[in-house]
Scaffold this motif. Sequence first.
Motif, mmCIF file in Angstrom:
data_model
loop_
_atom_site.group_PDB
_atom_site.id
_atom_site.type_symbol
_atom_site.label_atom_id
_atom_site.label_comp_id
_atom_site.label_asym_id
_atom_site.label_seq_id
_atom_site.Cartn_x
_atom_site.Cartn_y
_atom_site.Cartn_z
ATOM 1 N N THR A 36 28.711 41.544 51.059
ATOM 2 C CA THR A 36 27.710 42.286 50.290
ATOM 3 C C THR A 36 27.308 43.581 50.993
ATOM 4 O O THR A 36 27.189 44.644 50.362
ATOM 5 N N SER B 152 29.477 46.879 50.555
ATOM 6 C CA SER B 152 29.702 47.506 49.257
ATOM 7 C C SER B 152 29.160 48.930 49.175
ATOM 8 O O SER B 152 29.591 49.717 48.331
ATOM 9 N N ALA C 82 37.196 45.191 54.082
ATOM 10 C CA ALA C 82 36.023 45.168 53.200
ATOM 11 C C ALA C 82 35.315 46.501 53.172
ATOM 12 O O ALA C 82 34.659 46.854 52.181
ATOM 13 N N ARG D 73 39.739 46.869 49.908
ATOM 14 C CA ARG D 73 38.603 46.044 49.498
ATOM 15 C C ARG D 73 39.058 44.865 48.639
ATOM 16 O O ARG D 73 38.542 43.745 48.767
ATOM 17 N N GLN D 74 39.991 45.114 47.756
ATOM 18 C CA GLN D 74 40.504 44.026 46.909
ATOM 19 C C GLN D 74 41.181 42.950 47.754
ATOM 20 O O GLN D 74 41.040 41.760 47.479
ATOM 21 N N GLU E 105 38.630 40.658 49.410
ATOM 22 C CA GLU E 105 37.977 39.686 48.540
ATOM 23 C C GLU E 105 38.715 38.345 48.499
ATOM 24 O O GLU E 105 38.141 37.334 48.125
ATOM 25 N N ARG E 106 39.983 38.342 48.873
ATOM 26 C CA ARG E 106 40.708 37.084 48.971
ATOM 27 C C ARG E 106 40.152 36.216 50.091
ATOM 28 O O ARG E 106 40.432 35.020 50.156
ATOM 29 N N SER F 216 36.771 35.981 50.831
ATOM 30 C CA SER F 216 35.327 36.001 50.613
ATOM 31 C C SER F 216 34.696 34.677 51.015
ATOM 32 O O SER F 216 35.375 33.651 51.180
#
Length: 376
Positions: free
Chosen positions: A167, A170, A272, A320-321, A324-325, A327
């Motif tokens: 978080t 971001s 991230a 970033r994508q 997310e794997r 997370s």
Amino acid sequence: MRIAQVAPLYEAVPPGAYGGTERIIATLCDGLVEMGHDVTLFAPRTSETAATLEAYEDPLRERFDSEQLTNLAPHLHLQMMADLYARRDEFDVVHSHLDIWTFPFTRLFDTPTVLTMHGRLDLDFLRDLLPRYGSVPLVSISDDQRRAVADLDLTWAATVYNGLDFTSYSDVTHDPDGYLGFVGRIAEEKGPLSAIEIARRCDLPLRVAAKVDPLDEPYYEEEVAPVMGPDIDFVGEIDEQQKPPFYAGARATLFPSDWPEPFGLVMIESMAAGTPVIALRRGSVPEVIEDGVSGFICDDVDEMVDAVARVGDIDPDACRQRAERFSAQAMCRGYVEVYDELTRASSRGTRIPGQRRERVPGTEPARSSQAVENVR
């Protein structure tokens, strides 16, 4: 589900700065509580958690010298495990992060118990010890971590990759023209001298955000400090609030770790923040970085130098994508699947169906369980 989480007593959960295992435990506990589970965390009393804290004394590294850490710390961990299993009827499953100290208790009690192996497994004493408890369900944090013991008859319940809450990452913006970054610990196997060489060969500034552990002070003072100059900004340890802008301010994060690291949190933190990672092909690196998409996987320092010139080809959004794997949610889902299978097996009076695949050491590990697929 009523879940007991057992943390090492060396650092608070989460740690103030350096401490990868403790950060993962903190993330896991908070995530499981958010999912509606009843979680009790056995940990030092300075820990902060959404779970119910079963508090022990202050973190051992804050008050013990090296002799006490060697001689007294094991007993305190065993005492904590004895306390936990005396209350075993309060829990549906025990998840221990203490590695080998948990093993004897699994023979004394039938409470479903799973161990996450957070460290390296390519050690001689583990090859002797692990087969003695071959029926105990184990979780690896990367497929590569199992490679050193692939020929042993062990019960691997799953591979569940480490995950973090991104978080706070971001709101930071990646700087493609920034410095080169190095984050972690000043230790020979982490490759700080390689990072310095790479930066100088690329004529770029290097910022080093790293801890110097007491055990590594001789290496730092004799090998690293003498080669530092005005082009090397040694900022020391950074906390969780400082990490997102530090990573985002780097054009690339260097990860020249030269040992089979089971999982490097530095890689997913950097991605991230939208910052590509340039890493040596060691340990879990090929499982974490997508080569040419979220960074570059290299076979030596020369290739890492060449990769620095190509970081502009990497899309920060792709980094970033990829992150997310890994997370917090993906990690928690993976562990809940393990707990479900473990408790179902216990109710049937059977063993958890671990993957006892026969593989030739050095070959590519087979895929693990559905828990792994959830984070791919």
